[in-house]
Design a protein around this motif. Structure first.
Motif, PDB file in Angstrom:
ATOM      1  N   GLY A   1      -3.004   6.318  -1.651  1.00 50.34           N
ATOM      2  CA  GLY A   1      -3.854   4.458  -1.963  1.00 50.34           C
ATOM      3  C   GLY A   1      -2.109   4.859  -2.389  1.00 50.34           C
ATOM      4  O   GLY A   1      -2.014   2.908  -2.790  1.00 50.34           O
TER       5      GLY A   1
ATOM      6  N   ALA B   1      -5.719  -3.080  -0.349  1.00 55.47           N
ATOM      7  CA  ALA B   1      -7.206  -2.342  -0.094  1.00 55.47           C
ATOM      8  C   ALA B   1      -7.835  -2.892   1.085  1.00 55.47           C
ATOM      9  O   ALA B   1      -8.401  -1.408   1.906  1.00 55.47           O
ATOM     10  CB  ALA B   1      -8.640  -3.035  -1.160  1.00 55.47           C
TER      11      ALA B   1
ATOM     12  N   ARG C   1      -5.275  -0.071   2.665  1.00 56.79           N
ATOM     13  CA  ARG C   1      -5.798   1.284   2.550  1.00 56.79           C
ATOM     14  C   ARG C   1      -5.453   2.487   3.683  1.00 56.79           C
ATOM     15  O   ARG C   1      -6.332   2.363   4.499  1.00 56.79           O
ATOM     16  CB  ARG C   1      -6.554   2.120   1.335  1.00 56.79           C
TER      17      ARG C   1
END
Length: 328
Positions: free
Chosen positions: A296, A323, A326
């Motif tokens: 991540g 996000a 990712r």
């Protein structure tokens, strides 16, 4: 008496008298190795040991084995604690090991023990090193089981004072007092890699498990030195960067094996979890000037002048990945 003195010296090398803040806890299964540990420790430090035995619920005989250890401890006035753990479906051997150590740590803390010892010996260490060599393990794995460490997830000191002892020696200690130890069938079950290797080692009398275990100890010393250097690298070459997306910059100027430790620590600080193999692949990409994504976290390589040393250096920046972008 000679064996008792030998054991006391081996224990003192790992756990000096002036560090002993409580009794020594022993994890005893009922097998010859751990029963020998119990007998030797009882002779070397009477009144200063405690014993636990664990039933994983995997074999019907386990309860009887715990009862055997309890009887042996009772006849010597050694405090005894039975422990039961239950495992979820999955990799039973790995789960059993993790659950066993977690339970032992809880017991040690509750009982106010100064340290815990297990009965890993030279033959165990030789098997571990050879298995890991065969799997292409890195230096951390090749160091084998450590003579002194802490139980994962705790501050409980874990000792293995029998790493210089042969399995056959320990069996004689138990036989000398007329105790018949239990035999775990998994120790000879060819379905397990360790059991197959153990059988092959028994045929190779030219291999010396004590010397192989000594090599693992030398590797452990080398690994300890690398851990020390990695700690220095972290404090001197890693800088926290604040902002909308806090992260780290890393002046990557050390050998690959040390950088792998530092990068892994950066990823953990940013909330990620990665293996050394994953970090090694990321290092290869970064060294080649390519971005890397792991745990991540996005790592971006660059070269710039570093003011604290006044020269151009590789500087790699690590930020949590957005996000949307990712990569898992």
């Amino acid at each position: 008496m000679q064996l008792t003195h030998r054991f006391a010296a081996d224990l003192a090398a790992l756990w000096p008298e002036d560090e002993r803040a409580g009794p020594l806890g022993l994890a005893v299964s009922g097998g010859a190795d751990s029963l020998a540990l119990l007998l030797l420790a009882h002779q070397a430090m009477p009144g200063r040991i405690a014993v636990c035995s664990i039933d994983h619920g995997l074999r019907s005989e386990a309860a009887d084995e715990v009862a055997l250890v309890e009887r042996i401890a009772a006849t010597r006035d050694i405090p005894f604690t039975p422990i039961t753990v239950r495992l979820a479906p999955g990799n039973m051997q790995a789960q059993a090991r993790a659950a066993r150590y977690a339970a032992v740590a809880d017991w040690a803390l509750a009982a106010g023990l100064g340290a815990v010892a297990t009965a890993h010996h030279a033959d165990d260490q030789a098997e571990t090193l050879l298995m890991r060599l065969n799997r292409g393990s890195g230096l951390a794995g090749l160091a084998g089981v450590r003579a002194r460490s802490t139980i994962d997830g705790s501050d409980v000191t874990l000792l293995r004072p029998l790493l210089g002892w042969r399995k056959a020696e320990l069996a004689k200690v138990v036989a000398a007092v007329g105790i018949i130890p239990v035999e775990d069938p998994s120790n000879t079950n060819p379905a397990f890699d360790r059991a197959r290797l153990r059988a092959r080692l028994a045929e190779a009398d030219w291999l010396d498990p004590v010397q192989i275990a000594a090599s693992a100890a030398h590797l452990a010393e080398g690994w300890q030195a690398l851990e020390w250097y990695a700690e220095l690298d972290w404090h001197e070459m890693v800088m926290r960067e604040e902002g909308d997306a806090p992260g780290f910059s890393y002046c990557a100027n050390v050998p690959r094996i040390i950088a792998i430790e530092t990068i892994g620590r950066i990823i953990r600080e940013l909330g990620g979890h990665v293996s050394r193999a994953e970090v090694a692949r990321a290092w290869d990409r970064l060294w080649a000037g390519e971005n890397a994504s792991l745990g991540g976290v996005l790592a971006v390589p660059g070269v710039e002048r570093v003011e604290k040393v006044g020269v151009m250096m590789r500087v790699w920046r690590f930020r949590p990945e957005p996000a949307r972008g990712r990569v898992n």
